[in-house]
Design a protein around this motif. Structure first.
Motif, PDB file in Angstrom:
ATOM      1  N   ILE A 150       6.409 -14.383  15.541  1.00  0.00           N
ATOM      2  CA  ILE A 150       5.528 -14.043  14.414  1.00  0.00           C
ATOM      3  C   ILE A 150       4.811 -12.717  14.650  1.00  0.00           C
ATOM      4  CG2 ILE A 150       3.643 -14.872  12.952  1.00  0.00           C
ATOM      5  CD1 ILE A 150       6.142 -16.654  12.925  1.00  0.00           C
ATOM      6  N   ALA A 151       4.168 -12.588  15.824  1.00  0.00           N
ATOM      7  CA  ALA A 151       3.356 -11.392  16.075  1.00  0.00           C
ATOM      8  C   ALA A 151       4.154 -10.088  15.934  1.00  0.00           C
ATOM      9  CB  ALA A 151       2.697 -11.489  17.458  1.00  0.00           C
ATOM     10  N   PRO A 152       5.343  -9.968  16.526  1.00  0.00           N
ATOM     11  CA  PRO A 152       6.072  -8.697  16.371  1.00  0.00           C
ATOM     12  C   PRO A 152       6.451  -8.403  14.919  1.00  0.00           C
ATOM     13  CG  PRO A 152       7.083 -10.038  18.093  1.00  0.00           C
ATOM     14  CD  PRO A 152       6.067 -10.899  17.417  1.00  0.00           C
ATOM     15  N   ARG A 153       6.738  -9.438  14.150  1.00  0.00           N
ATOM     16  CA  ARG A 153       7.122  -9.214  12.747  1.00  0.00           C
ATOM     17  C   ARG A 153       5.932  -8.710  11.933  1.00  0.00           C
ATOM     18  NH1 ARG A 153      10.948 -12.502  14.564  1.00  0.00           N
ATOM     19  NH2 ARG A 153      12.983 -12.534  13.573  1.00  0.00           N
ATOM     20  N   ILE A 154       4.767  -9.327  12.142  1.00  0.00           N
ATOM     21  CA  ILE A 154       3.594  -8.882  11.396  1.00  0.00           C
ATOM     22  C   ILE A 154       3.232  -7.459  11.796  1.00  0.00           C
ATOM     23  CG2 ILE A 154       1.121  -9.281  10.987  1.00  0.00           C
ATOM     24  CD1 ILE A 154       1.589 -12.220  11.228  1.00  0.00           C
ATOM     25  N   LEU A 155       3.194  -7.209  13.101  1.00  0.00           N
ATOM     26  CA  LEU A 155       2.793  -5.883  13.579  1.00  0.00           C
ATOM     27  C   LEU A 155       3.780  -4.814  13.104  1.00  0.00           C
ATOM     28  CD1 LEU A 155       0.797  -4.267  15.183  1.00  0.00           C
ATOM     29  CD2 LEU A 155       2.095  -4.731  17.262  1.00  0.00           C
ATOM     30  N   ALA A 156       5.069  -5.101  13.212  1.00  0.00           N
ATOM     31  CA  ALA A 156       6.076  -4.111  12.812  1.00  0.00           C
ATOM     32  C   ALA A 156       5.927  -3.772  11.325  1.00  0.00           C
ATOM     33  CB  ALA A 156       7.479  -4.649  13.086  1.00  0.00           C
ATOM     34  N   THR A 157       5.676  -4.775  10.494  1.00  0.00           N
ATOM     35  CA  THR A 157       5.515  -4.500   9.063  1.00  0.00           C
ATOM     36  C   THR A 157       4.239  -3.714   8.809  1.00  0.00           C
ATOM     37  OG1 THR A 157       6.407  -6.718   8.843  1.00  0.00           O
ATOM     38  CG2 THR A 157       5.885  -5.574   6.815  1.00  0.00           C
ATOM     39  N   LEU A 158       3.166  -4.073   9.525  1.00  0.00           N
ATOM     40  CA  LEU A 158       1.905  -3.344   9.360  1.00  0.00           C
ATOM     41  C   LEU A 158       2.052  -1.875   9.748  1.00  0.00           C
ATOM     42  CD1 LEU A 158      -0.869  -5.798  10.636  1.00  0.00           C
ATOM     43  CD2 LEU A 158      -0.427  -5.029   8.308  1.00  0.00           C
ATOM     44  N   ILE A 159       2.915  -1.594  10.709  1.00  0.00           N
ATOM     45  CA  ILE A 159       3.118  -0.196  11.125  1.00  0.00           C
ATOM     46  C   ILE A 159       4.052   0.528  10.152  1.00  0.00           C
ATOM     47  CG2 ILE A 159       4.090   1.297  12.921  1.00  0.00           C
ATOM     48  CD1 ILE A 159       3.298  -0.856  14.965  1.00  0.00           C
ATOM     49  N   MET A 160       5.171  -0.102   9.838  1.00  0.00           N
ATOM     50  CA  MET A 160       6.209   0.619   9.106  1.00  0.00           C
ATOM     51  C   MET A 160       5.890   0.814   7.627  1.00  0.00           C
ATOM     52  SD  MET A 160       7.934   1.430  11.509  1.00  0.00           S
ATOM     53  CE  MET A 160       9.506   2.195  11.199  1.00  0.00           C
ATOM     54  N   MET A 161       5.190  -0.122   7.019  1.00  0.00           N
ATOM     55  CA  MET A 161       4.914   0.031   5.580  1.00  0.00           C
ATOM     56  C   MET A 161       4.111   1.298   5.285  1.00  0.00           C
ATOM     57  SD  MET A 161       6.116  -1.701   3.050  1.00  0.00           S
ATOM     58  CE  MET A 161       4.969  -1.934   1.720  1.00  0.00           C
ATOM     59  N   PRO A 162       2.927   1.494   5.887  1.00  0.00           N
ATOM     60  CA  PRO A 162       2.185   2.717   5.555  1.00  0.00           C
ATOM     61  C   PRO A 162       2.773   3.970   6.212  1.00  0.00           C
ATOM     62  CG  PRO A 162       0.912   1.355   7.063  1.00  0.00           C
ATOM     63  CD  PRO A 162       2.125   0.575   6.715  1.00  0.00           C
ATOM     64  N   LEU A 163       3.194   3.878   7.455  1.00  0.00           N
ATOM     65  CA  LEU A 163       3.541   5.100   8.176  1.00  0.00           C
ATOM     66  C   LEU A 163       4.940   5.610   7.853  1.00  0.00           C
ATOM     67  CD1 LEU A 163       1.838   4.544  11.622  1.00  0.00           C
ATOM     68  CD2 LEU A 163       0.976   5.599   9.528  1.00  0.00           C
ATOM     69  N   MET A 164       5.776   4.770   7.311  1.00  0.00           N
ATOM     70  CA  MET A 164       7.117   5.246   7.033  1.00  0.00           C
ATOM     71  C   MET A 164       7.504   4.991   5.589  1.00  0.00           C
ATOM     72  SD  MET A 164      10.396   4.486   9.294  1.00  0.00           S
ATOM     73  CE  MET A 164      11.939   5.263   9.007  1.00  0.00           C
ATOM     74  N   LEU A 165       7.492   3.730   5.174  1.00  0.00           N
ATOM     75  CA  LEU A 165       8.133   3.402   3.903  1.00  0.00           C
ATOM     76  C   LEU A 165       7.389   3.972   2.701  1.00  0.00           C
ATOM     77  CD1 LEU A 165       9.276  -0.188   4.798  1.00  0.00           C
ATOM     78  CD2 LEU A 165      10.687   1.851   4.514  1.00  0.00           C
ATOM     79  N   VAL A 166       6.071   3.801   2.686  1.00  0.00           N
ATOM     80  CA  VAL A 166       5.356   4.261   1.501  1.00  0.00           C
ATOM     81  C   VAL A 166       5.249   5.788   1.477  1.00  0.00           C
ATOM     82  CG1 VAL A 166       3.085   4.271   0.402  1.00  0.00           C
ATOM     83  CG2 VAL A 166       4.197   2.128   0.930  1.00  0.00           C
ATOM     84  N   VAL A 167       5.146   6.397   2.631  1.00  0.00           N
ATOM     85  CA  VAL A 167       5.167   7.862   2.668  1.00  0.00           C
ATOM     86  C   VAL A 167       6.479   8.373   2.069  1.00  0.00           C
ATOM     87  CG1 VAL A 167       5.253   9.861   4.198  1.00  0.00           C
ATOM     88  CG2 VAL A 167       3.617   8.037   4.643  1.00  0.00           C
ATOM     89  N   VAL A 168       7.562   7.751   2.472  1.00  0.00           N
ATOM     90  CA  VAL A 168       8.870   8.134   1.943  1.00  0.00           C
ATOM     91  C   VAL A 168       8.953   7.812   0.450  1.00  0.00           C
ATOM     92  CG1 VAL A 168      11.328   7.570   2.022  1.00  0.00           C
ATOM     93  CG2 VAL A 168      10.067   7.979   4.129  1.00  0.00           C
ATOM     94  N   ALA A 169       8.469   6.640   0.064  1.00  0.00           N
ATOM     95  CA  ALA A 169       8.524   6.246  -1.348  1.00  0.00           C
ATOM     96  C   ALA A 169       7.761   7.248  -2.204  1.00  0.00           C
ATOM     97  CB  ALA A 169       7.940   4.840  -1.526  1.00  0.00           C
ATOM     98  N   ASP A 170       6.555   7.609  -1.786  1.00  0.00           N
ATOM     99  CA  ASP A 170       5.744   8.556  -2.548  1.00  0.00           C
ATOM    100  C   ASP A 170       6.448   9.908  -2.643  1.00  0.00           C
ATOM    101  OD1 ASP A 170       3.915   6.574  -2.754  1.00  0.00           O
ATOM    102  OD2 ASP A 170       2.422   7.437  -1.394  1.00  0.00           O
ATOM    103  N   THR A 171       6.928  10.388  -1.501  1.00  0.00           N
ATOM    104  CA  THR A 171       7.555  11.710  -1.476  1.00  0.00           C
ATOM    105  C   THR A 171       8.794  11.749  -2.364  1.00  0.00           C
ATOM    106  OG1 THR A 171       6.857  11.766   0.821  1.00  0.00           O
ATOM    107  CG2 THR A 171       8.313  13.527   0.095  1.00  0.00           C
ATOM    108  N   ILE A 172       9.631  10.756  -2.227  1.00  0.00           N
ATOM    109  CA  ILE A 172      10.868  10.766  -3.002  1.00  0.00           C
ATOM    110  C   ILE A 172      10.593  10.516  -4.481  1.00  0.00           C
ATOM    111  CG2 ILE A 172      13.080   9.567  -3.331  1.00  0.00           C
ATOM    112  CD1 ILE A 172      13.431   9.494  -0.431  1.00  0.00           C
TER     113      ILE A 172
END
Ligand SMILES: Nc1ncnc2c1ncn2[C@@H]1O[C@H](COP(=O)(O)OP(=O)(O)O)[C@@H](O)[C@H]1O
Ligand SMILES: [Mg+2]
Lengths: 259, 258
Positions: B142-164
């Motif tokens: 559980i912990a790695p899944r929550i942490l990984a999503t908390l990191i990747m959503m703002p720092l990668m996915l949404v930045v990319v979503a906004d830019t594209i």
């Protein structure tokens, strides 16, 4: 013998799911080094008994003692400590399919931080050899293995950390008779190797005859008979007679119409 | 007849579920913060959640940005206000469509796969097996899944979503609507404020939390066999989407209501 502390001692163990009483009042003692086999029909609560001992299910009442220490109500950290004594082979092998075979076998060693990855892999390969699998199986994924091979990997994983107590949940179910015999043979050898106490659940009589020192039969949530293996053919219990001869007629009524 | 009783029962079971999910969340976060940590698992989840979600997220927002530009151009030309197009596109994408679409798409992909994977592990006794191998399933799964999503959503996915998303609007406006590329860029950058980006990243974090929480909770508590896994997967995606849309409103109010 009488002054020995039993490895496992269950007294009045009770487990219900809602209104359904699965374990009514289970009493069972397993001495150190003994191989106990629990028999009973499907759905009679055999797996639930093991899961209560391991704390995977919370018992509703009674007592579970490991080496004389009460397990019910114990703190989580103490329980974790005691759980390192256990190994278990699950009914469906329960291998982690995201990891290669060797990492499955080495999982407990790595989790307890006993070895680094290189050494753990070496031990895993050795344990695989012990259950008759070649080293190159180690790099395969569990999904690439046959049922019999999965059971062997599960066995290797269960014995990898040299446990004190090993549980086998229906080790031969779903295997052909020859593979069953191979697994039974391996269980006997591996248990002897690591000098463990073993509890095996089965409804396969050839397993019973091969593995058991003592046999217990569970029926309707209670242990209705225990005794040494060689007494099983003259147990004087109609239940045992019906079970080992696989008869539809007898005191055990299959609950086909229920529900 | 028992209309009130039905309402009462629904309300109670809803509160029960909310309580259970709340406890699950607290436990997940506690385990995330205390050792042992599983960096290998964390890394694997980060790749799976972040990297492999990029194509769908990029595609979705690219076309949405373009469609947004078409609509705004059509609407604003009625008032001869076509020049506001870049500003409205960037605000619409960064504040609202980027994070929300990204959240919904990632919910469909990641919540579903978490629920299906953990659910299968539950019904095949792999989670029980972890316990017998001296491993706490909460820490390992559980912990790695929550942490990984908390990191990747703002720092990668949404930045990319906004830019594209902004890029989609830009490409359409400059190629079909006759906008000058330099001017478009300039008004995009001039009118984008820090608070817009902050809101976007806050939403991404909150959405990421619900995506992982719903996927993990439903997967971890799966009952029964293949059918149970199917039910958990559906519940995970539906509840994650509802929580995303609900919290989207709350966060928007927090940032922008005056
Ligand atoms: N987690 C659970 N929730 C509800 N019922 C359960 C659960 N686990 C087992 N049972 C029920 O307990 C009974 C005994 O199951 P089990 O111990 O697995 O049987 P077996 O003797 O075949 O191993 C079954 O009727 C099963 O439906
Ligand atoms: Mg069973």
């Amino acid at each position: 013998m009488t002054d020995m502390v039993p490895k496992i001692s269950l007294k009045g163990l009770r487990k219900t799911f809602g209104p359904k009483v699965v374990l009514d009042s289970v009493d069972l003692e397993v001495m150190p080094g003994e191989s106990m086999v629990i028999i009973g029909g499907s759905g009679s609560g055999k797996s639930v008994t093991l899961k209560c001992i391991l704390g995977l299910l919370i018992a509703d009442g009674g007592s579970i003692k490991i080496d004389g220490q009460e397990m019910i109500g114990i703190s989580n950290s103490d329980r974790r400590e005691i759980l390192t004594k256990f190994g278990m082979l699950f009914q469906g092998a329960a291998l982690f399919d995201s990891l290669p075979v060797w990492e499955n076998v080495a999982f407990g060693l790595l989790a307890q931080r006993l070895y680094n990855r290189t050494d753990a892999k070496e031990i895993a390969i050795e344990k695989l050899r012990r259950v008759g699998l070649s080293p190159d199986v180690g790099s395969l994924s569990p999904a690439e293995l046959s049922g019999g091979m999965q059971k062997r990997v599960g066995l290797a994983r269960a014995i990898a950390a040299n446990p004190d107590i090993i549980f086998f949940d229906e080790p031969t179910t779903g295997l052909d008779p020859i593979m069953s015999d191979v697994i039974n043979e391996l269980i006997v050898e591996c248990v002897k190797d690591v000098g463990a106490t073993a509890v095996t659940i089965t409804h396969d009589m050839s397993s019973v005859r091969k593995i058991a020192d003592n046999v217990a039969m569970i029926y309707h949530g209670n242990i209705i008979w225990t005794g040494p293996k060689n007494k099983i053919d003259h147990s004087g219990s109609d239940y045992i007679d019906q079970f080992i001869n696989g008869k539809a007629e007898g005191p055990i009524k299959m609950e086909i119409l229920k529900g | 007849m028992n209309f009130l009783a039905v309402i009462g029962r629904v309300a109670i079971s809803f509160l029960q579920a909310a309580g259970k999910i709340g406890l699950f969340a607290v436990s997940g976060i506690t385990h995330m913060l205390t050792p042992p940590y599983y960096p290998r698992e964390l890394f694997r989840q980060m790749i799976n959640i972040g990297y492999y979600s990029l194509p769908v997220v990029g595609l979705t927002t690219l076309f949405t940005g373009a469609a947004l530009a078409v609509n705004i151009y059509e609407g604003s030309s009625r008032f001869n206000a076509e020049s506001t197009l870049p500003t409205i596109v960037v605000i619409g994408i960064v504040r609202e469509l980027g994070p929300t679409l990204c959240g919904l798409i990632v919910a469909g992909r990641v919540s579903a796969s978490m629920a299906a994977e953990l659910g299968t592990m539950r019904v095949t006794e792999q989670i029980d097996a972890l316990v017998t191998l001296s491993t706490d399933p909460f820490k390992y799964l559980i912990a790695p899944r929550i942490l990984a999503t908390l990191i990747m959503m703002p720092l990668m996915l949404v930045v990319v979503a906004d830019t594209i998303g902004v890029l989609g609007g830009y490409l359409l406006a400059t190629s079909k609507l006759g906008f000058n590329s330099g001017n478009y860029m300039k008004s995009t950058i001039d009118f984008l404020e820090t608070i817009d980006v902050m809101a976007s990243l806050t939403k991404a974090t909150v959405f990421g939390f619900f995506i992982a929480l719903m996927g993990c909770y439903h997967g971890f508590n799966t009952r029964g066999g293949a059918q149970g896994v199917g039910i958990s997967t559906t519940n995970a995606v539906v509840s994650a989407c509802i929580m995303i849309l609900l919290s989207n409103y709350v966060v928007t109010e927090m940032f922008f209501s005056s």
